[in-house]
Design a protein around this motif. Structure first.
Motif, PDB file in Angstrom:
ATOM      1  N   PHE A   1       2.264   4.096   0.261  1.00 54.76           N
ATOM      2  CA  PHE A   1       3.058   4.348  -0.948  1.00 54.76           C
ATOM      3  C   PHE A   1       3.417   5.828  -1.106  1.00 54.76           C
ATOM      4  O   PHE A   1       4.482   6.158  -1.606  1.00 54.76           O
ATOM      5  CB  PHE A   1       2.305   3.878  -2.202  1.00 54.76           C
ATOM      6  CG  PHE A   1       2.196   2.380  -2.296  1.00 54.76           C
ATOM      7  CD1 PHE A   1       3.335   1.582  -2.285  1.00 54.76           C
ATOM      8  CD2 PHE A   1       0.961   1.755  -2.401  1.00 54.76           C
ATOM      9  CE1 PHE A   1       3.248   0.200  -2.367  1.00 54.76           C
ATOM     10  CE2 PHE A   1       0.858   0.366  -2.489  1.00 54.76           C
ATOM     11  CZ  PHE A   1       2.003  -0.407  -2.460  1.00 54.76           C
ATOM     12  N   THR A   2       2.506   6.717  -0.715  1.00 60.39           N
ATOM     13  CA  THR A   2       2.725   8.145  -0.994  1.00 60.39           C
ATOM     14  C   THR A   2       2.736   9.015   0.259  1.00 60.39           C
ATOM     15  O   THR A   2       2.829  10.232   0.156  1.00 60.39           O
ATOM     16  CB  THR A   2       1.613   8.663  -1.929  1.00 60.39           C
ATOM     17  OG1 THR A   2       0.350   8.351  -1.321  1.00 60.39           O
ATOM     18  CG2 THR A   2       1.695   8.044  -3.309  1.00 60.39           C
ATOM     19  N   VAL A   3       2.630   8.382   1.435  1.00 63.48           N
ATOM     20  CA  VAL A   3       2.557   9.147   2.684  1.00 63.48           C
ATOM     21  C   VAL A   3       3.793  10.042   2.858  1.00 63.48           C
ATOM     22  O   VAL A   3       4.872   9.748   2.322  1.00 63.48           O
ATOM     23  CB  VAL A   3       2.428   8.156   3.875  1.00 63.48           C
ATOM     24  CG1 VAL A   3       3.734   7.408   4.114  1.00 63.48           C
ATOM     25  CG2 VAL A   3       1.965   8.832   5.128  1.00 63.48           C
ATOM     26  N   ARG A   4       3.623  11.161   3.564  1.00 66.49           N
ATOM     27  CA  ARG A   4       4.772  11.986   3.957  1.00 66.49           C
ATOM     28  C   ARG A   4       4.750  12.102   5.481  1.00 66.49           C
ATOM     29  O   ARG A   4       3.673  12.218   6.089  1.00 66.49           O
ATOM     30  CB  ARG A   4       4.703  13.380   3.308  1.00 66.49           C
ATOM     31  CG  ARG A   4       4.841  13.323   1.786  1.00 66.49           C
ATOM     32  CD  ARG A   4       4.922  14.720   1.178  1.00 66.49           C
ATOM     33  NE  ARG A   4       6.140  15.425   1.546  1.00 66.49           N
ATOM     34  CZ  ARG A   4       7.308  15.284   0.929  1.00 66.49           C
ATOM     35  NH1 ARG A   4       7.435  14.478  -0.101  1.00 66.49           N
ATOM     36  NH2 ARG A   4       8.365  15.969   1.327  1.00 66.49           N
ATOM     37  N   LEU A   5       5.935  12.054   6.071  1.00 62.52           N
ATOM     38  CA  LEU A   5       6.023  12.107   7.531  1.00 62.52           C
ATOM     39  C   LEU A   5       7.116  13.078   7.947  1.00 62.52           C
ATOM     40  O   LEU A   5       7.894  13.545   7.113  1.00 62.52           O
ATOM     41  CB  LEU A   5       6.345  10.723   8.113  1.00 62.52           C
ATOM     42  CG  LEU A   5       5.417   9.581   7.726  1.00 62.52           C
ATOM     43  CD1 LEU A   5       6.120   8.638   6.771  1.00 62.52           C
ATOM     44  CD2 LEU A   5       4.945   8.807   8.934  1.00 62.52           C
ATOM     45  N   GLU A   6       7.154  13.332   9.279  1.00 66.93           N
ATOM     46  CA  GLU A   6       8.260  14.120   9.832  1.00 66.93           C
ATOM     47  C   GLU A   6       8.584  13.564  11.221  1.00 66.93           C
ATOM     48  O   GLU A   6       7.715  12.947  11.865  1.00 66.93           O
ATOM     49  CB  GLU A   6       7.898  15.607   9.918  1.00 66.93           C
ATOM     50  CG  GLU A   6       6.724  15.887  10.852  1.00 66.93           C
ATOM     51  CD  GLU A   6       6.307  17.352  10.869  1.00 66.93           C
ATOM     52  OE1 GLU A   6       6.705  18.108   9.991  1.00 66.93           O
ATOM     53  OE2 GLU A   6       5.542  17.700  11.801  1.00 66.93           O
ATOM     54  N   PRO A   7       9.818  13.751  11.662  1.00 67.31           N
ATOM     55  CA  PRO A   7      10.176  13.237  13.000  1.00 67.31           C
ATOM     56  C   PRO A   7       9.362  13.937  14.080  1.00 67.31           C
ATOM     57  O   PRO A   7       9.036  15.130  13.935  1.00 67.31           O
ATOM     58  CB  PRO A   7      11.666  13.576  13.127  1.00 67.31           C
ATOM     59  CG  PRO A   7      12.141  13.810  11.741  1.00 67.31           C
ATOM     60  CD  PRO A   7      10.970  14.338  10.974  1.00 67.31           C
ATOM     61  N   VAL A   8       9.029  13.202  15.131  1.00 70.16           N
ATOM     62  CA  VAL A   8       8.240  13.772  16.216  1.00 70.16           C
ATOM     63  C   VAL A   8       9.058  14.803  16.999  1.00 70.16           C
ATOM     64  O   VAL A   8       8.559  15.853  17.376  1.00 70.16           O
ATOM     65  CB  VAL A   8       7.720  12.648  17.144  1.00 70.16           C
ATOM     66  CG1 VAL A   8       7.126  13.203  18.413  1.00 70.16           C
ATOM     67  CG2 VAL A   8       6.692  11.806  16.412  1.00 70.16           C
ATOM     68  N   ASP A   9      10.351  14.495  17.226  1.00 65.04           N
ATOM     69  CA  ASP A   9      11.178  15.446  17.992  1.00 65.04           C
ATOM     70  C   ASP A   9      11.730  16.515  17.079  1.00 65.04           C
ATOM     71  O   ASP A   9      12.356  16.194  16.082  1.00 65.04           O
ATOM     72  CB  ASP A   9      12.372  14.708  18.633  1.00 65.04           C
ATOM     73  CG  ASP A   9      11.840  13.678  19.604  1.00 65.04           C
ATOM     74  OD1 ASP A   9      10.714  13.824  20.066  1.00 65.04           O
ATOM     75  OD2 ASP A   9      12.574  12.693  19.854  1.00 65.04           O
TER      76      ASP A   9
END
Ligand code: F0G
Length: 446
Positions: free
Chosen positions: A438-446
């Motif tokens: 619900f609250t996770v933040r991510l970023e692209p691997v490349d």
């Protein structure tokens, strides 16, 4: 065709690609954090997103907001009791409160609770009480292309194994989710429910449904097993096999908020009602306004109409067929409330540790303003254990979107599939200790 015509319309937002790119970045590649004003077609969930009928809106005006003994409660109670046959009908403001009330009362540290597949809040509520949520669905459920009619069925040998491992005293109840949301919205067959019921009776263990989509489940049984009975009778045949149910009225009661816990056990109901007063409200409103209870009662009459269900389930089947025809890999057979894209087959170049289903969810938003929901590693991986299925759920709200809306989704999915190698994986930059998706933040691997 739709068994209704449209009386009120709501504009949907349109955005530019640059606006969607900015929204994704600001959300940390988590579509739960994108404002709905930036979503064109919202298939995040079928929960609480239904369009109410003219009769439901009219029912709101008959709301009796008395603190105690509201007439709307009595219609709600009579309707739920007529459909389920259970003695005690305890209103709650949504399904997870019904779960919470039940599990805090019966689940103790170290207890095991079997289900076909637990929904995320169900699992979390069991674990919150020190219990272990065990999935006992048939193995076929984990094969995304095997077409069996009742892929939500419980594997009785898996129940036997839980019993052999932990003993009867560590199993406070058995749950059965109809339809099985986390496994693809797949139905449970009446014969299987009967087997689970007999197993529970034999071992003197209470049997409770997670009944959110009970009407869609009954419709599948009518069609796939060629049953003569009407939908209310089939639904009742299911309920008769168990000791109660938890319910999120946000699904098959066609309302935007509500739920209940229905039980036959007098002593347990009394304990839970006392807890209800502590955390939700007086037993004749349980966290809801009187008008909400009236709208639920009316919604329950409408959801059991065969013509409504034929269109509802038919719309999802047609949506799935169109995706298949466009070459998009989906879970088969198509379930009752959603189509699930198989992200492992859609994006075989992204390893599961880089969340392919979440990567696809973000790509759908960027390309077409469509919001789906990841049901895979982000939602379920824990302690180095990865779930078998890596899915993007496209859940269709009830009575909300037309065929041309879903055609747009099919076109966007087909385009992405043809360019799939350009989609890259994601890594986590922030996560909460429970229900992280619900609250996770991510970023692209490349
Ligand atoms: N059980 C099942 C099978 C569900 O699908 C849900 C909710 C719940 C329990 C909890 O009900 O939301 O009223 O507290 N499912 C929604 C979904 C959120 O998107 O599938 P709630």
């Amino acid at each position: 065709m739709e068994p209704y015509r449209i009386k009120t319309v709501e504009s949907i937002p349109f955005t530019t690609r640059a606006e969607r790119e900015a929204a994704l970045l600001a959300s940390g590649y988590n579509v739960f954090s994108i404002p709905s004003d930036l979503i064109t077609i919202d298939l995040l969930t079928d929960s609480g997103t239904s369009a109410m009928s003219d009769r439901q809106w009219a029912a709101l005006m008959t709301g009796d907001e008395s603190y105690a003994g509201s007439r709307n409660y009595f219609r709600f109670e009579e309707t739920v009791r007529r459909i389920t046959g259970y003695d005690h009908i305890i209103p709650t403001h949504q399904g997870r409160v019904a779960e919470n009330l039940l599990f805090t009362t019966v689940v103790k540290e170290g207890d095991h609770v079997p289900n076909n597949i637990h929904f995320d809040t169900t699992q979390a509520n069991i674990e919150h009480n020190g219990g272990v949520a065990v999935n006992c669905v048939i193995d076929d459920a984990y094969d995304p292309v095997k077409e069996v009619p009742y892929k939500g069925n419980m594997d009785i040998t898996k129940l036997d194994k839980v019993l052999a491992d932990v003993g009867r005293d560590r199993i406070p109840l058995v749950l059965l989710t109809i339809t099985n949301n986390s496994g693809g919205g797949q139905p449970v067959g009446l014969d299987n429910a009967r087997e689970v019921s007999e197993w529970c009776r034999k071992h003197d263990i209470p049997f409770i449904y997670d009944a959110c989509r009970f009407a869609e489940n009954a419709y599948f049984n009518k069609v796939r097993s060629n049953l003569d009975q009407g939908i209310p009778e089939i639904a009742r045949a299911f309920f008769d096999l168990a000791d109660g149910c938890t319910m999120s009225a946000k699904k098959d009661a066609l309302v935007n908020m509500g739920g209940w816990l229905a039980l036959n056990d007098d002593e347990l109901s009394e304990k839970i009602t006392n807890m209800l007063i502590l955390i939700e409200g007086f037993p004749t409103y349980g966290g809801l306004a009187g008008r909400d209870l009236e709208a639920i009662a009316q919604g329950l009459e409408e959801v059991l109409e065969e013509r409504y269900l034929a269109h509802r389930v038919g719309q999802i089947q047609e949506f799935g067929r169109a995706l298949c025809d466009a070459g998009v890999p989906i879970v088969l057979p198509v379930g009752g409330h959603a189509v699930y894209i198989d992200a492992k087959r859609f994006l075989p170049h992204i390893p599961q540790e880089q969340f392919p289903a979440q990567a696809l969810t973000c790509a759908l938003y960027l390309e077409g303003g469509i919001r789906g929901c990841e049901i895979g590693g982000l939602m379920f991986a824990a302690d180095g254990q990865w779930p078998e299925l890596e899915l993007v759920r496209l859940a269709v709200p009830r009575r909300v979107y037309t065929k041309s809306h879903l055609d747009h989704v099919v076109d966007v999915c087909a385009k992405l599939y043809s360019e799939r190698e350009s989609i890259s994986g994601l890594r986590i930059t922030y996560e909460a200790p429970v229900l992280r998706h619900f609250t996770v933040r991510l970023e692209p691997v490349d």
